[in-house]
Every structure is written in C-alpha cells, then in structure tokens.
Design a protein around this motif. Structure first.
Motif, short mmCIF file in Angstrom:
data_model
loop_
_atom_site.label_atom_id
_atom_site.label_comp_id
_atom_site.label_asym_id
_atom_site.label_seq_id
_atom_site.Cartn_x
_atom_site.Cartn_y
_atom_site.Cartn_z
N ALA A 1 2.57 -13.56 14.63
CA ALA A 1 1.69 -14.44 15.16
C ALA A 1 0.06 -13.57 15.62
CB ALA A 1 2.00 -14.28 16.80
N ALA A 2 -0.07 -13.89 14.32
CA ALA A 2 -1.36 -12.08 14.52
C ALA A 2 -2.43 -13.25 15.15
CB ALA A 2 -1.52 -11.64 12.71
N GLU A 3 -3.65 -12.61 15.06
CA GLU A 3 -4.87 -12.71 15.74
C GLU A 3 -5.49 -12.74 14.87
OE1 GLU A 3 -6.72 -11.16 19.36
OE2 GLU A 3 -4.36 -10.74 20.00
N TYR A 4 -5.68 -11.26 13.51
CA TYR A 4 -6.72 -11.59 12.45
C TYR A 4 -5.16 -10.68 11.43
CZ TYR A 4 -9.84 -10.35 15.73
OH TYR A 4 -11.55 -10.85 16.92
N VAL A 5 -5.35 -11.60 10.66
CA VAL A 5 -5.06 -11.12 8.86
C VAL A 5 -5.86 -10.40 8.20
CG1 VAL A 5 -3.66 -12.41 7.16
CG2 VAL A 5 -2.97 -13.22 9.79
N VAL A 6 -5.59 -9.78 7.44
CA VAL A 6 -6.59 -8.91 6.39
C VAL A 6 -6.00 -9.42 5.24
CG1 VAL A 6 -7.13 -7.16 5.64
CG2 VAL A 6 -7.47 -7.93 7.90
N PHE A 7 -6.70 -9.50 4.23
CA PHE A 7 -6.31 -9.52 3.00
C PHE A 7 -7.10 -8.25 2.00
CE2 PHE A 7 -5.51 -13.82 3.99
CZ PHE A 7 -4.07 -14.52 3.79
N THR A 8 -6.37 -7.21 1.36
CA THR A 8 -6.77 -6.76 0.76
C THR A 8 -7.34 -6.80 -0.53
OG1 THR A 8 -5.01 -4.88 0.59
CG2 THR A 8 -6.95 -4.63 2.78
N VAL A 9 -8.28 -7.30 -1.40
CA VAL A 9 -8.58 -8.11 -2.21
C VAL A 9 -9.57 -7.09 -3.24
CG1 VAL A 9 -6.42 -10.17 -1.81
CG2 VAL A 9 -8.33 -9.96 -1.89
N GLY A 10 -9.16 -7.80 -4.59
CA GLY A 10 -10.57 -7.10 -5.40
C GLY A 10 -11.20 -8.31 -5.86
N TYR A 11 -12.54 -8.62 -5.87
CA TYR A 11 -13.48 -9.74 -6.28
C TYR A 11 -12.73 -10.21 -7.95
CZ TYR A 11 -17.42 -12.76 -7.37
OH TYR A 11 -17.75 -13.91 -7.36
N LEU A 12 -12.47 -11.56 -7.36
CA LEU A 12 -12.40 -12.18 -8.88
C LEU A 12 -10.65 -11.73 -9.52
CD1 LEU A 12 -15.75 -13.78 -10.60
CD2 LEU A 12 -13.50 -15.10 -9.01
N ASN A 13 -9.93 -11.06 -8.63
CA ASN A 13 -9.00 -9.81 -9.11
C ASN A 13 -8.08 -11.16 -10.14
OD1 ASN A 13 -6.38 -11.01 -7.43
ND2 ASN A 13 -8.26 -11.04 -6.14
N ARG A 14 -7.37 -10.97 -11.19
CA ARG A 14 -6.77 -11.14 -12.33
C ARG A 14 -5.56 -12.34 -11.62
NH1 ARG A 14 -3.40 -6.60 -15.92
NH2 ARG A 14 -3.20 -5.09 -14.62
N TYR A 15 -5.16 -11.95 -10.38
CA TYR A 15 -3.75 -12.88 -10.18
C TYR A 15 -3.86 -13.39 -8.76
CZ TYR A 15 -2.48 -7.10 -11.09
OH TYR A 15 -1.90 -6.08 -11.42
N ARG A 16 -6.34 -13.64 -8.79
CA ARG A 16 -5.84 -14.86 -8.06
C ARG A 16 -5.10 -14.41 -6.54
NH1 ARG A 16 -6.45 -19.73 -12.13
NH2 ARG A 16 -6.75 -19.01 -13.71
N PHE A 17 -5.46 -13.15 -5.96
CA PHE A 17 -4.76 -13.23 -4.31
C PHE A 17 -5.45 -13.23 -3.70
CE2 PHE A 17 -0.67 -9.54 -5.73
CZ PHE A 17 -0.83 -11.13 -6.05
#
Length: 772
Positions: free
Chosen positions: A698-714
């Motif tokens: 039940a988080a207020e903030y969720v942060v995705f640590t990802v690279g721009y246009l990463n090959r995994y499409r995360f």
C-alpha cells in the motif's frame, strides 16, 4: 570590444539556462530591437550607454537562436527513435577502438541531417575518416544519467553537435559506398597512422604512446583511466593534451625561425619585411596545428589570439593583451555559443586572464620568480572551477607544474613538432627524435606517478554551488591584487563558502533517501544525521564505463559524505553489483552486506540475512529477506530486502525478488511489508509486483529504477497498470533522473526533487515526471 564580449558571454549563459527554447518566431524580436537601437548605440553625438548594452544583448540572443535553429545539428525526430532504420553518411572523426568494438561519429546525408554517435561491435572492414557508409542502425535521443554532482553526458552530446546515439545492427545492407577522401580528419588520421608506425619501430611504452599521440593530434583514446587519474591528481592534465600553450609554441617557434632566416637575405627584406612575413607563417603554423588538434576550444582561442596579434604586427598596430583575450572570447562564442557548456572553455579563458592579470602593472622582479608567481596564481585561481567541474584539488600541482611546464613546453612539444615535419622527409631522424621524446615523457611520467602516490597530493572535495564558485573567484581576484591593495580580508571572506560547507546535519529521527539514476540498474543512498548507507551500486558496462565511479562516488562527494558505514549489495547481478569495486577504491565502509557472495577482497564482508537490525540516529533498519541457510535457483530471489523506518513512515528496498518471494514475505512478515515508499521489485518486471503484494505494501510512492528505452521494456505495462489501481504516485528514474525523499518522524514525507525535471534544459530529452 570588452563590453561586447562580456555582454555576449552573459547573454549566452542566460540562453543556455532556459528550460525550453523560444519558438523561431522570437528570433525577430531581438533583431528588431538591435536594428532600432543601432543608430543610438553608435552614431549619435551623445551615445547612450544603455542603448549599447541592450543592442549587444539583443544581437547575442538573436545569434544564439539562429545558431540553435539553423546551424546546430537538430535533435532526433521521435519517429526514428528505437527503430531499425537505414542511414547513410560519412565518418567525420578518427574512429575510437573500444573493448566492445568501435565508436564512430557519422555525419548523416540521409534520411535526415545531423551527426550521430554509433557503437559498431564487429565491422568487417577497416574504418577510416571520410568513408561514406550505408548502415542499418538503431537510434535514441541524446540521453544520459541525471544526478547531482555527476557528469552530464546529455549536455556533452548537445554541445558537441550530436543529434542522437545508437549502434549499428548486423545486416547485409551495411555497405561501404566510397573510400576515404582527403578531408581534414583523413589528414589527421594519416599522421596518426605514421606516428603509430614510428612508435612501433621505436618500441614506445603504452604510456608514452598515449601521451605522444595526444600531444601530436589531440587523440586521447590511448590514455587510460589510471593515467587520467595521475594527471588529475597532479594538476597536469592541461599539459598533456594540445592546449593554447602548444599552439603558442608552434606559432612562436615558426615566427622566430622564419624571421631569422628571412632577415639573412638582404634582397628578400627589401621586398617584404622579415617580421611581416614571419607573422604570416606564424598564423599558418598555428592554424595547421589547430586543425591537427581537432579544432578544440583551447586551440581555437589560441589561434584567434595568435591571428590578432600577428595581424597587429603585420599592420603595425598596438593591441592591448586584454583586447586580445576579448576578441578571442567573442570569436569563440560566435563560432560556437555552446562552448560555454564545456569545462575547457572556462578553464582555458580563466587561465589566460589570470596570466594577464598578474603580469601587468607590477613592480619588476626576476623572470624566474615572475614565472613562479604566475604559476601559483593560475593554480589558486583555477581551484574554484576545478572543484566545480572535477571535485578534485591537486595540492602538489604547483610543484608538478614547476617541472612539467618547462619540460613539455621547451623540450617535448618543440621536438614533437619537428618530428611531425620530418615524418615523411627524414623518417630515420624522426625516429631518433621520437625516441628522445619517449624517454623524456617516461621520466616525467615516473615523477608524476610518485607525486600522485602521496595521499596528501590531492583532495576530493564536495561539489559546490555556482554562487560559491563565483564568490570564491571574486575573492581570489582580490587576493591576487598587488601588495598593499585594500580589502584583502574581504577576499578571504568571499572564499569561505567554497571551503566551509554549512554543516547541514539532519535532525535526529530524519532521513534522506536518494534513488540515483544509473540507467538499467539500481543504487540508493540512505543518509541519517551521522551515518550513510549505499544500497546497490549500479551496473558496469562492457565499454569499461562504471556507474559506481561515474555516478555513485561523485554523488557521495557532492553530498559531503567522507565515510560510508555500510554498503548493501542485494545480489550478484551486474546491474546491482557492478559498481562495488569502483566505490571501494574511494570509500572503505565499516561493513559490506551481500545477498550473494562476490569476488571482493575485504575483511568486513558478511552475508545479508533476515533478522539483522540496527538503529542510527533514531532511524530503524531491518533486513527481512533472505532467510539464513536457504538457497534459490534464481539469483534474483537471493536479493537482500531492506526496510527503513522513521517513526510511522517506512521505505522498502526489494532488489529483484520475484512474485514467489513476495508470497513468502506476505505470509512471514505481513506487518513489515507496509511501506510509504517502495522501490519496485525487479525494476517493474512482469515476474514481480503481484496484485496481493501491491495491496499489502500500500505504498504512496513507487519508484522504478530503469534505463531509458531499456531492452527489457521495464517497467512492464501490466505492472504499471496494477500500481495505478493502488493510487500510488509512480516515478521512473529514466524520466525523473535522481529522486530524493526527506522523511521526518513528525512532519512526514517530503518529495525533495526529481533532478531531471527540476534542472530541465531545452536540449534535454523530453519526459513527463510520472511513469507512463
């Protein structure tokens, strides 16, 4: 001229600080203002100073807009991004050999104008400047990590005219359309090849080879990281690449040589005075060496100053040294206003300005001591900019330069210039001269290595604000005034903000959590009042680029952190552990916790296990996974899960755990999963972030640590959709850059910044702050 140059400089700085570029229509406004004020500024009996100021400002803004819109390479059209497309163009620089293959700069002919920077992993033909290729490529907009204190790659690409970056795809359509022509870069490449052959014949060491090539043609690809570290620690980086000093040596040597020879022939002097013909040859020599060096900012400045000085000699006009500098400044800004974004621009012009400042209108002192005073003045004056750009102060720089400057300027560079001239005419003599130069460089390098090895030779310093740097430079200017000048105490006071950072300690029961932008990877910093912890260290790339060295360590220094208490590496995957060794070169933490064993030499390493807890300054830390003695087939499931609690507020760092581990945590630690801030498991992959886990956290903030246009499409679209249903604020480091939260037990959570968004410039890749 000084007024025009200074106004042009400040107007350009104002323009480059804009978050968004004005429309092309607005080019007309400053042009109209300039035309209206032209007569009042210059041709009325009582010229109006304010009219002249406004006129120069309008002209500068107009030129900046015209340059960006019509003369600078345009940004990549989003239609072509992340798609396999066919392009054709010519290689417009010397290709760089990298561990993964080659890096080239391609000036495009089709399907759109611009210059792109490409990695080519396995070319089947020799790559040469001037070759025209048709290639299948995959491109993306100019993009780089955005973190406080870190190198701004995005700005570097923009200032050097790159429209996009990408790589060459394997394809049968990749064809060489035409061989190299006789352009400037091909000419430079010929010298490059001949030098390499000469160095092979004379068995030069790799160190001497890299330094000689850098001094000869400005190519630095053979200078390794360790060598750059020695140069930075001793403050001698400016000497061992072609700089204004070397252009001046080339021009001065040519001037005196031609003048001496010409004056020996009486009939020639009747046709043309020796000094005038020598001035012409000096400009030609300076221009040739500038082109050989790749037309960099320091060499442009030196060429312009040399040309103006020689023109004054030719026409018999007296020119003040300050006017020379101002003319050079104005012409460099006209050639490329974006020069102000390059550290070399500021370091180069400031060094020359200080030389002029401390050399003029002083009482006579012997030449040796005069030179020493100039050297010390340059060292002191460049400290603020060196801290700002490099976060490094060389204590031993004056001593190192006392030896290096005469050796390089009097011996090494002149011998190298003669070697370049004789490389075709008398190759045997060129080899002898190259052997002498190699020996001199080896001796100098051995001495610089000794200097660099001393712990006290250099200091790592926290990055300071622009205001502190400006104040310190004003203070040093006052301190460098002649003896007896009033206000020296004021100069010292102005320098204090640069060296005396405010304590700024966090209160008890307060924590700063910074999620760094390391591309497709993870690294976080947790700061309490007296302690600091790094969770994950970012990736290391095949090219040798390491986010531990390039992102994490600079941010730690920027934050004023001199010691680390803990480093936690969630598991052994490269995107979480790749930067560890680089960080350990600069920091020795009291403890290293590993989710999985890593090959590091340290006596304070222990396994990360559920149940480990500690408290720092009222902040509670708890490891809730993995369980001791358990083994998992999937590396990701060994991830060390950390919970940071500040009173009723919690942050959960999950590494790369999968949905299977999420289920176990729901059953074994249901109360400890509740968190206000969640670093999304496995960067938002579809194998994690189950609906039940999202509901329990039940988080207020969720942060995705990802690279721009990463090959995994995360992050995965379905995962993002699940988080959106929970009404959490979704943030992604590829869109926001570094993110910082301040959490206080009484006042709650404060979202401090999204670095990319808060420091937006008009050339940055456009993003929205929220995730998708």
């Amino acid at each position: 001229m000084p007024i025009a140059s200074i106004i042009f400089l400040f107007s350009t700085l104002l323009f480059t600080s804009l978050a968004s570029k004005p429309d092309s229509f607005w080019c007309l406004l400053p042009l109209i203002i300039a035309v209206v004020l032209f007569k009042k500024a210059f041709f009325v009996p009582q010229r109006i100073p304010i009219a002249r100021l406004i006129f120069f400002t309008a002209v500068a803004l107009f030129w900046n807009l015209i340059y960006i819109d019509y003369l600078h390479n345009p940004s990549l059209d989003p239609r072509f991004e992340n798609k396999e497309i066919a392009v054709s163009g010519y290689i417009n620089s010397i290709p760089v050999k990298r561990p993964f293959g080659w890096r080239i700069s391609l000036k495009l002919i089709t399907p759109f104008p611009g210059t792109i920077r490409l990695n080519w992993y396995s070319p089947k033909k020799v790559l040469l400047p001037g070759q025209v290729w048709r290639l299948k490529v995959k491109l993306k907009q100019r993009s780089g990590f955005q973190n406080p204190g870190g190198f701004n790659y995005e700005t570097w690409l923009f200032s050097r005219g790159y429209s996009a970056t990408g790589y060459v795809r394997k394809s049968t359509d990749n064809k060489l359309l035409s061989q190299a022509n006789m352009g400037i870069n091909y000419w430079r490449y010929q010298f490059y090849q001949k030098l390499q052959q000469l160095m092979s014949n004379t068995h030069q060491s790799p160190v001497a080879k890299g330094l000689l090539i850098a001094l000869a043609i400005g190519e630095r690809q053979h200078i390794g990281r360790d060598q750059w570290r020695v140069l930075a620690n001793t403050g001698t980086s400016h000497l061992l690449a072609i700089s204004g000093l070397h252009i001046g040596i080339a021009a001065g040597s040519c001037f005196f040589l031609v003048s001496f020879i010409w004056s020996r022939f009486y009939k020639l002097t009747l046709l043309f005075p020796a000094r005038k013909i020598a001035a012409l040859f000096a400009v030609v020599a300076a221009g040739a060496y500038t082109l050989l060096a790749g037309f960099t900012i320091p060499t442009q400045r030196a060429l312009i100053m040399t040309s103006v000085l020689m023109a004054a000699l030719f026409f018999g006009v007296k020119v003040r040294s300050s006017d020379l500098l101002c003319v050079a400044l104005l012409f460099v800004l006209l050639l490329n206003p974006l020069s102000v974004l390059m550290p070399g621009f500021w370091l180069s012009f400031l060094a020359v300005a200080i030389i002029l400042f401390v050399s003029c209108h002083r009482i006579y002192i012997p030449r040796f001591w005069r030179w020493q005073r100039v050297q010390w003045a340059i060292t002191l004056a460049l400290i603020p900019l060196t801290i700002f750009f490099m976060q490094n102060i060389s204590i031993i720089s004056p001593i190192a330069n006392m030896i290096a400057i005469p050796l390089v300027s009097i011996a090494i560079v002149p011998i190298l210039l003669v070697t370049l001239l004789l490389i075709d005419l008398l190759p045997n003599l060129a080899e002898v001269l190259l052997m002498i130069n190699g020996f001199l460089l080896e001796c100098l390098w051995s001495l610089l290595q000794v200097f660099s090895s001393y712990q006290w030779s250099h200091l790592q310093w926290a990055n300071s604000s622009v205001s502190a740097v400006v104040m310190a430079m004003l203070g040093l200017l006052i301190l460098l005034m002649p003896a007896g000048y009033p206000g020296k105490l004021t100069g010292l006071i102005l320098c204090l903000p640069l060296f005396c950072r405010p304590a700024g300690k966090l209160p008890i029961n307060e924590v700063l959590i910074t999620i760094l932008d390391v591309g497709q990877g993870s690294s976080l910093l947790v700061q309490t009042r007296n302690h600091a912890l790094v969770y994950d260290t970012g990736p290391k790339f095949r090219s040798g680029f390491n986010t531990g060295e390039a992102v994490v360590v600079p941010f730690l220094r920027h934050s004023g952190i001199s010691k680390l208490d803990k480093i936690i590496v969630s598991h052994q995957d490269n995107d979480h552990s790749g930067g560890l060794k680089a960080i350990l070169k600069s920091y020795q933490p009291k403890q290293i916790l590993l989710g999985q064993p890593l090959n590091i030499r340290s006596s304070n390493v222990s396994a990360c296990k559920a149940g480990q807890t500690w408290t720092w300054d009222g902040i509670k830390f708890a490891i809730i996974h993995p369980q001791a003695g358990q083994s998992y087939k999937n590396n990701n499931n060994h991830s060390c899960v950390l919970r940071v609690s500040v009173g009723p507020y919690h942050t959960l760092m999950t590494g790369d755990i999968s949905s299977n581990i999420e289920k176990r945590l729901i059953s074994s630690h249901p109360q400890q999963l509740r968190a206000n801030i969640l670093i999304a498991p496995h960067h938002g992959s579809k194998s994690s972030s189950s609906s039940l886990f999202i509901q329990r956290v039940a988080a207020e903030y969720v942060v995705f640590t990802v690279g721009y246009l990463n090959r995994y499409r995360f992050p995965n679209k379905k995962v993002v959709s699940r988080y959106k249903k929970s009404d959490a604020v979704l943030l992604s480091t590829d869109k926001t850059g570094a993110i910082q939260f301040r959490i206080n037990a009484k006042t709650g959570i404060r979202y401090e910044y999204s670095y990319r968004i808060d420091n937006q410039r008009f050339w940055y890749r456009r993003t929205s702050e929220n995730c998708r």
